[in-house]
Design an enzyme around this catalytic site. Sequence first.
Site, PDB file in Angstrom:
ATOM      1  N   HIS A  47      49.187 -32.562-104.789  1.00 54.71           N
ATOM      2  CA  HIS A  47      48.018 -31.900-104.205  1.00 54.71           C
ATOM      3  C   HIS A  47      46.692 -32.404-104.748  1.00 54.71           C
ATOM      4  CE1 HIS A  47      48.179 -29.624-107.960  1.00 54.71           C
ATOM      5  NE2 HIS A  47      46.924 -29.305-107.744  1.00 54.71           N
TER       6      HIS A  47
HETATM    7  C1  UD1 Z   1      42.511 -26.503-106.503  1.00 56.31           C
HETATM    8  C2  UD1 Z   1      41.927 -26.945-107.825  1.00 56.31           C
HETATM    9  C3  UD1 Z   1      42.949 -27.744-108.607  1.00 56.31           C
HETATM   10  C4  UD1 Z   1      44.236 -26.966-108.760  1.00 56.31           C
HETATM   11  C5  UD1 Z   1      44.720 -26.476-107.402  1.00 56.31           C
HETATM   12  C6  UD1 Z   1      45.905 -25.575-107.572  1.00 56.31           C
HETATM   13  C7  UD1 Z   1      39.522 -27.408-107.894  1.00 56.31           C
HETATM   14  C8  UD1 Z   1      38.506 -28.471-107.921  1.00 56.31           C
HETATM   15  N1  UD1 Z   1      40.772 -27.807-107.616  1.00 56.31           N
HETATM   16  O1  UD1 Z   1      42.841 -27.672-105.753  1.00 56.31           O
HETATM   17  O2  UD1 Z   1      42.448 -28.013-109.893  1.00 56.31           O
HETATM   18  O3  UD1 Z   1      45.203 -27.822-109.303  1.00 56.31           O
HETATM   19  O4  UD1 Z   1      43.681 -25.732-106.755  1.00 56.31           O
HETATM   20  O5  UD1 Z   1      46.686 -25.523-106.414  1.00 56.31           O
HETATM   21  O6  UD1 Z   1      39.214 -26.266-108.111  1.00 56.31           O
HETATM   22  N2  UD1 Z   1      43.561 -24.977 -98.352  1.00 56.31           N
HETATM   23  C9  UD1 Z   1      44.240 -24.214 -97.427  1.00 56.31           C
HETATM   24  N3  UD1 Z   1      44.551 -22.930 -97.759  1.00 56.31           N
HETATM   25  C10 UD1 Z   1      44.214 -22.373 -98.947  1.00 56.31           C
HETATM   26  C11 UD1 Z   1      43.515 -23.150 -99.871  1.00 56.31           C
HETATM   27  C12 UD1 Z   1      43.203 -24.455 -99.569  1.00 56.31           C
HETATM   28  O7  UD1 Z   1      44.564 -24.686 -96.333  1.00 56.31           O
HETATM   29  O8  UD1 Z   1      44.544 -21.185 -99.175  1.00 56.31           O
HETATM   30  C13 UD1 Z   1      43.254 -26.387 -98.008  1.00 56.31           C
HETATM   31  C14 UD1 Z   1      41.850 -26.561 -97.428  1.00 56.31           C
HETATM   32  O9  UD1 Z   1      41.910 -27.548 -96.452  1.00 56.31           O
HETATM   33  C15 UD1 Z   1      41.061 -27.069 -98.614  1.00 56.31           C
HETATM   34  C16 UD1 Z   1      42.104 -27.862 -99.381  1.00 56.31           C
HETATM   35  O10 UD1 Z   1      43.317 -27.171 -99.188  1.00 56.31           O
HETATM   36  O11 UD1 Z   1      39.959 -27.849 -98.252  1.00 56.31           O
HETATM   37  C17 UD1 Z   1      41.819 -27.967-100.873  1.00 56.31           C
HETATM   38  O12 UD1 Z   1      41.675 -26.652-101.441  1.00 56.31           O
HETATM   39  P1  UD1 Z   1      40.800 -26.465-102.787  1.00 56.31           P
HETATM   40  O13 UD1 Z   1      40.920 -25.058-103.251  1.00 56.31           O
HETATM   41  O14 UD1 Z   1      39.437 -27.006-102.582  1.00 56.31           O
HETATM   42  O15 UD1 Z   1      41.484 -27.440-103.796  1.00 56.31           O
HETATM   43  P2  UD1 Z   1      43.013 -27.586-104.214  1.00 56.31           P
HETATM   44  O16 UD1 Z   1      43.493 -28.930-103.800  1.00 56.31           O
HETATM   45  O17 UD1 Z   1      43.788 -26.405-103.773  1.00 56.31           O
HETATM   46  N1  UDP Z   2      54.043 -23.459-107.694  1.00 52.91           N
HETATM   47  C1  UDP Z   2      54.632 -22.510-106.862  1.00 52.91           C
HETATM   48  N2  UDP Z   2      55.057 -22.914-105.618  1.00 52.91           N
HETATM   49  C2  UDP Z   2      54.915 -24.196-105.169  1.00 52.91           C
HETATM   50  C3  UDP Z   2      54.325 -25.147-106.036  1.00 52.91           C
HETATM   51  C4  UDP Z   2      53.878 -24.740-107.300  1.00 52.91           C
HETATM   52  O1  UDP Z   2      54.782 -21.349-107.236  1.00 52.91           O
HETATM   53  O2  UDP Z   2      55.312 -24.476-104.033  1.00 52.91           O
HETATM   54  C5  UDP Z   2      53.543 -22.998-109.012  1.00 52.91           C
HETATM   55  C6  UDP Z   2      54.076 -23.767-110.197  1.00 52.91           C
HETATM   56  O3  UDP Z   2      55.281 -23.194-110.666  1.00 52.91           O
HETATM   57  C7  UDP Z   2      52.948 -23.625-111.202  1.00 52.91           C
HETATM   58  C8  UDP Z   2      51.713 -23.557-110.347  1.00 52.91           C
HETATM   59  O4  UDP Z   2      52.150 -23.216-109.039  1.00 52.91           O
HETATM   60  O5  UDP Z   2      53.047 -22.414-111.932  1.00 52.91           O
HETATM   61  C9  UDP Z   2      51.034 -24.885-110.351  1.00 52.91           C
HETATM   62  O6  UDP Z   2      50.037 -24.898-109.402  1.00 52.91           O
HETATM   63  P1  UDP Z   2      49.429 -26.243-108.828  1.00 52.91           P
HETATM   64  O7  UDP Z   2      50.390 -27.353-108.953  1.00 52.91           O
HETATM   65  O8  UDP Z   2      48.920 -25.913-107.478  1.00 52.91           O
HETATM   66  O9  UDP Z   2      48.137 -26.430-109.753  1.00 52.91           O
HETATM   67  P2  UDP Z   2      47.862 -27.143-111.160  1.00 52.91           P
HETATM   68  O10 UDP Z   2      48.800 -26.587-112.174  1.00 52.91           O
HETATM   69  O11 UDP Z   2      47.976 -28.613-110.949  1.00 52.91           O
HETATM   70  O12 UDP Z   2      46.436 -26.787-111.433  1.00 52.91           O
END
Ligand code: UD1
Ligand code: UDP
Length: 351
Positions: free
Chosen positions: A200
Amino acid sequence: MKVLTVVGARPQFVKAAVVSRQLRRDHEEVLVHTGQHYDEGLSDVFFDELSIPRPDVNLGVGSDTHGRQTARMLEGLEAVVTERDPDVVLVYGDTNSTLAAAIAASKLDPPLAHVEAGMRSGSDIPEETNRVLTDHAADLLFAPSEEAAANLRSEGLTDGVHVSGDVGYDALLWARERADESVLGDVGVEDRAFVLATVHREANADDPDRLESIVAALAADPRRVVFPAHPRTTDRLREFGLYERATRELTVVDPVGYRQFVALLDAADVVATDSGGVQKEAFFLDTPCVTLREETEWVETVESDWNTLVGADEDAVRTALAEASTPDEKPSPYGDGDAARHIVEVLSDVV
Ligand code: UD1
Ligand code: UDP
């Protein structure tokens, strides 16, 4: 003590759940959800599964560019912190929600406490900016490991630093007892006979070459590959014309709940991921990890050979997946699974 906790993204719900459980025994918590994650599978499922109380406030900011998203959170959080007047603001990890709350708190009265302080990967990804700025705004810094505390010292941060252990370990121990193994049947895999994959990070999901190379490497593995896809990644797979191939050659599923994810990770032969949390959970569960990044903040997992950093090169990922194995020994750099209690004790002593 009144604690105002700010969460917004999937990994923060997992971490806040264990601290919240401990905190609410003797103290008041105001829980604020920024709305950074809003899909049922990225947000509500965690509140339900982990019995996290409903947020007192949801700012509903949704997705946007980094600047606009952070700015909207900051505006909302300033008003909430002013109105609720907590004794301390508590934030987790390294997302835009973390940074927005750090800025809001540091310009108002309450002290700021940061859980997962001192994590550094040495790269210029958005999460590193959020980590560094939050640590330098924080009054109480809860470092998961001695190495994280050393990182803080090297930046001149010594006051208010506590090596608490990792709340992610507390959460994992809780979930391992409650792992939902029905997911194995749902996706049709057997113990140790599959690869689990998550992608992601912006650097992988938003780069067509890297994403294609990762899909190709996963598709080349002879084992089944279960791929719970973050919505960002699903969108990009479609945009880059990779979705058909990914769904044909991999078992692409929607994101799963935490208890299901822990069951998958525990049962997997190996995991390929760019997630911070997943690298560490793999380490706790003795599942070898291939990290689809050039660096990591969870350096102890790499130093102990439980985690291999490979980036997104197709051949490197293929080889690492084929060769992944479990070392004979494993250190315990992230505490003993009691970080939440330690954090709440320090908060109630100091605040
Ligand atoms: C964010 C965090 C990242 C973390 C991740 C956990 C930042 C900069 N990034 O990344 O550090 O590892 O969360 O999962 O804060 N979207 C949906 N539905 C949702 C949320 C997001 O469709 O509920 C899609 C949207 O198109 C959005 C994209 O995902 O633009 C990215 O979402 P965003 O929250 O900006 O960043 P993450 O990649 O989720
Ligand atoms: N996770 C989850 N379901 C999924 C993928 C990840 O519950 O389909 C959980 C995972 O066990 C961990 C957390 O989400 O606790 C990690 O989140 P993510 O990878 O989105 O973010 P990061 O840790 O890189 O910030």
